[in-house]
Design a protein around this motif. Structure first.
Motif, PDB file in Angstrom:
ATOM      1  N   THR A   1       1.069  -1.162  -0.095  1.00  0.00           N
ATOM      2  CA  THR A   1       0.007   0.031  -0.163  1.00  0.00           C
ATOM      3  C   THR A   1       0.738   1.288   0.071  1.00  0.00           C
ATOM      4  O   THR A   1       0.325   2.411  -0.077  1.00  0.00           O
ATOM      5  N   GLU A   2       2.081   1.056   0.099  1.00  0.00           N
ATOM      6  CA  GLU A   2       2.867   2.303   0.088  1.00  0.00           C
ATOM      7  C   GLU A   2       3.222   2.882  -1.028  1.00  0.00           C
ATOM      8  O   GLU A   2       3.229   1.915  -2.119  1.00  0.00           O
ATOM      9  N   THR A   3       3.389   4.249  -1.153  1.00  0.00           N
ATOM     10  CA  THR A   3       3.702   5.032  -2.334  1.00  0.00           C
ATOM     11  C   THR A   3       4.838   5.823  -2.124  1.00  0.00           C
ATOM     12  O   THR A   3       4.872   6.432  -0.766  1.00  0.00           O
ATOM     13  N   ILE A   4       5.385   6.494  -2.848  1.00  0.00           N
ATOM     14  CA  ILE A   4       6.590   7.396  -2.771  1.00  0.00           C
ATOM     15  C   ILE A   4       5.903   8.854  -3.221  1.00  0.00           C
ATOM     16  O   ILE A   4       5.389   9.202  -3.860  1.00  0.00           O
ATOM     17  N   ASP A   5       5.554   9.664  -1.988  1.00  0.00           N
ATOM     18  CA  ASP A   5       4.840  10.954  -2.236  1.00  0.00           C
ATOM     19  C   ASP A   5       5.840  12.050  -2.760  1.00  0.00           C
ATOM     20  O   ASP A   5       6.848  11.696  -3.127  1.00  0.00           O
ATOM     21  N   ALA A   6       5.122  12.998  -3.183  1.00  0.00           N
ATOM     22  CA  ALA A   6       5.804  14.001  -3.979  1.00  0.00           C
ATOM     23  C   ALA A   6       6.794  14.742  -3.086  1.00  0.00           C
ATOM     24  O   ALA A   6       8.008  15.066  -3.565  1.00  0.00           O
ATOM     25  N   ALA A   7       6.757  14.804  -1.717  1.00  0.00           N
ATOM     26  CA  ALA A   7       7.696  15.435  -0.767  1.00  0.00           C
ATOM     27  C   ALA A   7       8.968  14.407  -0.754  1.00  0.00           C
ATOM     28  O   ALA A   7      10.161  14.786  -0.930  1.00  0.00           O
ATOM     29  N   GLU A   8       8.759  13.133  -0.579  1.00  0.00           N
ATOM     30  CA  GLU A   8       9.872  12.140  -0.386  1.00  0.00           C
ATOM     31  C   GLU A   8      10.593  12.054  -1.932  1.00  0.00           C
ATOM     32  O   GLU A   8      11.824  12.115  -1.873  1.00  0.00           O
ATOM     33  N   LYS A   9       9.767  12.183  -3.059  1.00  0.00           N
ATOM     34  CA  LYS A   9      10.463  12.028  -4.456  1.00  0.00           C
ATOM     35  C   LYS A   9      11.520  13.469  -4.502  1.00  0.00           C
ATOM     36  O   LYS A   9      12.383  13.362  -4.997  1.00  0.00           O
TER      37      LYS A   9
END
Length: 726
Positions: free
Chosen positions: A491-499
């Protein structure tokens, strides 16, 4: 699988040349013709294309079929000449590929190298106007250096079905078939040149009337010194000698691949995959089509189609652009990957299809997917990749269009599939849209499945048939299961801040190279020391350090940190700074360089660092700099540093063995990428315990370099069946 003399003779004697005896009313059963293969050996140095054509055409004029062996990495013009001869003379000429050192490779690397070679050869065939999809070469050649006959059971994944094992000296003929259908023919006679026939005429004649098939290897070394008239005369003399022996009933001439293609033991895999994911076919048409296939006993795989029943499920991945790729793969694999269950009980999907090749291969293999077919545009080569994923090209897709009575479709299948190639056939849902189309297609496929030698199956089973046996695959599966199971809940995704944070880190790392690389040499220091507000870089680098800089440069370019112009400029400076200075009598990359001057700092050479550099240079060559990189590597005498198949260092002018090192295997692979083979020191760990945490071993390192084929037994031809006489 052993082949009897009777089986091979019965099938081979009605081959290309044998047909004329039948036409003349000769009863073949009364005489045991010896199968005879003539192979021109151009592997030491590829002859000029015009010389090749003169020799081959002089032989074919006497109705003698001939094979031509060339190194798989021979110049484009030589390979092109062979492909042109194949197109012009069909069943009378066959090109053969030599992959140097293949006989020492384990099965996994055999598959990868065979695929790489076939991709290049088939690509050249496409450029020459030939069909780009079928494998350009069906037969491979390897050299037998010692008493043991090498087994190349991994080359079928690259489209090869016959392996000629050329002896160092004259040897009896032995033959056998591997479990996955590779015919090996070892032994034969050697002819040092076209002009050497007279000295060996008696010996060759004796073998022609013997009890064994005969392969005659004729070296093409020295062709450049002969004028065209003399060259044609010598080739015609050889062909006349062979043709006379055939006319006298001593032999029947065949092409190398006919050892297997004309044998009753030959079979090929035809994978049938039904792509019903688009939903364009009526549900009742799908059901009727599947029932017709099942009634005909046809095995298949399928993707999509709510009404579909039967067949092996191969999910289609990447079609839903809203679903992250990793999530789609995990959903397809389901809960089948469970580390607490024995591997024999784990049942993840073994195959998948994608619209294109965008999905990462490592992601697919982590979910137990071993075979992938890309239904859309293909950019990567078919064959086995470094993750153990078999990429299968689509030979033909039936998807809409006019089906009619099926005669046109049947002819298309006959042309595109040919009589001998392994192939993937895809039927799309749109093909069933017209009334009665499914019934017609099913009938054509039923006829295809009953044709002698055809074995129809699904995509997953197709991959299993082509892939050779190697313990490394079990280790890859174990590593994949670890990686899959450790991947979280899905269910994890890399959000914009982490990217954004990751991109900032990459930009900061790249700034080290742009700031500290010398403006003249382009070399970046391996490290630097901060002193107050200034940075003091170390002024020396090793070949290992330069390799790291190349990897960094390629990475920066791939994510857009380095523009095309910046990449080209930086790579050009690095390549110009790589040294070819002399250590003793050899031109070698020095162990240490000055980042400012680019010159050597000591009289030493390091095999480990150079091995890593060779890996980096191979990667750099793949970014459009193949000619520039090849020129640099060609300027080094690296082959001379491998003594008795072991890598060597030079420490301040003194030679030292570089063998018992934890880096030796890695370094050896770097050298192998450029064709230099060396012995590996590490033995395979046959009792590998279950890895803990995120660690998993993916490869063993046998000292022999390949797996022993325990189920293969070689036998003399005469020991299987005695020679019959009329």
């Amino acid at each position: 699988m052993r082949l009897t003399r009777r089986e091979v003779l019965q099938s081979l004697c009605i081959g290309v040349a044998g047909a004329r005896f039948l036409a003349a009313g000769t009863v073949l059963a009364q005489t045991a013709y010896t199968p005879f293969v003539l192979v021109l050996d151009g592997t030491d140095a590829a002859p000029a294309p015009d010389k090749l054509r003169i020799v081959v055409e002089a032989i074919i004029r006497r109705n003698v079929p001939v094979g031509l062996a060339l190194a798989a990495d021979a110049p484009d013009d030589a390979i092109g000449a062979a492909l042109a001869l194949q197109a012009a003379y069909g069943g009378m000429f066959e090109p053969i590929a030599l992959l140097p050192g293949m006989e020492t490779e384990r099965v996994y690397f055999q598959m990868r190298r065979a695929g790489d070679a076939q991709a290049r050869l088939t690509g050249l065939a496409g450029q020459a106007g030939g069909a780009a999809l079928p494998p350009a070469f069906r037969t491979m050649l390897c050299r037998q250096a010692g008493p043991e006959v090498p087994i190349l059971s991994g080359v079928r994944a690259g489209g090869f079905r016959t392996v000629l094992v050329m002896p160092k000296e004259d040897a009896p003929t032995t033959y056998s078939e591997t479990e996955n259908g590779i015919m090996h023919v070892a032994g034969g006679l050697r002819l040092a040149s076209l002009s050497a026939l007279n000295q060996r005429r008696t010996r060759i004649t004796q073998r022609m009337v013997g009890d064994e098939p005969l392969v005659l290897y004729v070296s093409l070394a020295g062709l450049a010194s002969l004028d065209d008239e003399r060259l044609g005369s010598q080739a015609a003399t050889l062909a006349g000698f062979v043709a006379q022996a055939e006319d006298e009933g001593k032999i029947t001439t065949i092409l190398p691949s006919e050892f297997y293609l004309r044998s009753d033991a030959f079979s090929r895999e035809v994978a049938l995959h039904l792509d019903f994911g688009s939903g364009t076919a009526p549900a009742d048409a799908e059901v009727a089509f599947l029932k017709a296939l099942t009634a005909a006993g046809i095995t298949f795989s399928r993707s999509g189609g709510e009404a579909a029943a039967g067949g092996t499920d191969c999910p289609i991945l990447g079609a839903d652009t809203e679903t992250p790729a990793w999530q789609a793969v995990r959903t397809a694999a389901g809960a089948a990957v469970d580390l607490d269950r024995p591997m024999s009980e784990a049942a993840p999907v073994s195959c998948a299809v994608t619209e294109n090749e965008g999905l990462d291969a490592a992601l697919l293999t982590s979910a137990g997917i071993a075979v992938r077919a890309a239904l859309g545009e293909r950019k990567t080569k078919p064959g086995l990749d470094e993750n153990g994923l078999l990429e299968v090209p689509v030979a033909i897709r039936i998807d809409g269009g006019r089906i009619g009575d099926g005669s046109e479709l049947a002819e298309t299948l006959k042309t595109r599939l040919g009589p001998e190639r392994d192939a993937l056939l895809v039927v799309g849902g749109a093909a069933l849209a017209a009334e009665g189309a499914g019934e017609v297609i099913a009938g054509i496929l039923a006829g295809l499945s009953t044709r002698t030698g055809n074995h129809m199956t699904g995509l997953g089973a197709y991959g299993e048939a082509l892939v050779g046996r190697d313990p490394i695959f079990e280790r890859l599966k174990l590593s994949d299961r670890m990686r899959f199971a450790g991947g979280g809940t899905g269910t994890e995704t890399i959000d914009a801040a982490e990217k954004a944070r990751l991109e900032a880190d990459a930009e900061l790392a790249w700034r080290y190279f742009t700031r500290l690389s010398d403006k003249d040499t382009g070399l970046a220091p391996a490290s630097a020391e901060a002193s107050g507000s200034s940075v003091v870089p170390y002024s020396s680098v090793t070949m290992w350090d330069i390799a790291s800089q190349i990897f960094g440069l390629v990475g920066a370019h791939s994510i857009g940190l380095a523009t095309d112009d910046a990449f080209a400029e930086a790579a050009g400076k690095i390549l110009k700074s790589l040294p070819a200075t002399r250590i003793g009598k050899l031109r070698l990359p020095q162990a240490n360089l000055s980042t400012r001057r680019g010159g050597p700092l000591e009289n030493s050479y390091n095999a480990s660092d150079t091995g890593r550099l060779l890996v980096a240079l191979k990667v750099l060559a793949g970014r459009g700099l193949d000619k520039e990189v090849a020129q640099v590597v060609a300027g080094w005498d690296l082959a001379a540093t491998i003594v008795e198949r072991r890598l060597r260092d030079i420490d301040d002018g003194v030679w030292r063995t570089y063998f018992r090192s934890n880096y030796a295997h890695y370094a050896a692979r770097g050298f192998a990428l450029w064709g230099w083979r060396s012995t590996l020191p590490m033995r395979r760990n046959r009792r590998m315990s279950r890895p803990t945490g995120g660690c998993a071993f993916s490869e063993g390192s046998p000292t022999s370099g390949r797996s022993a084929p325990s189920r293969i037994r070689w036998r003399r031809w005469s020991s299987v069946h005695p020679r019959r006489r009329g």
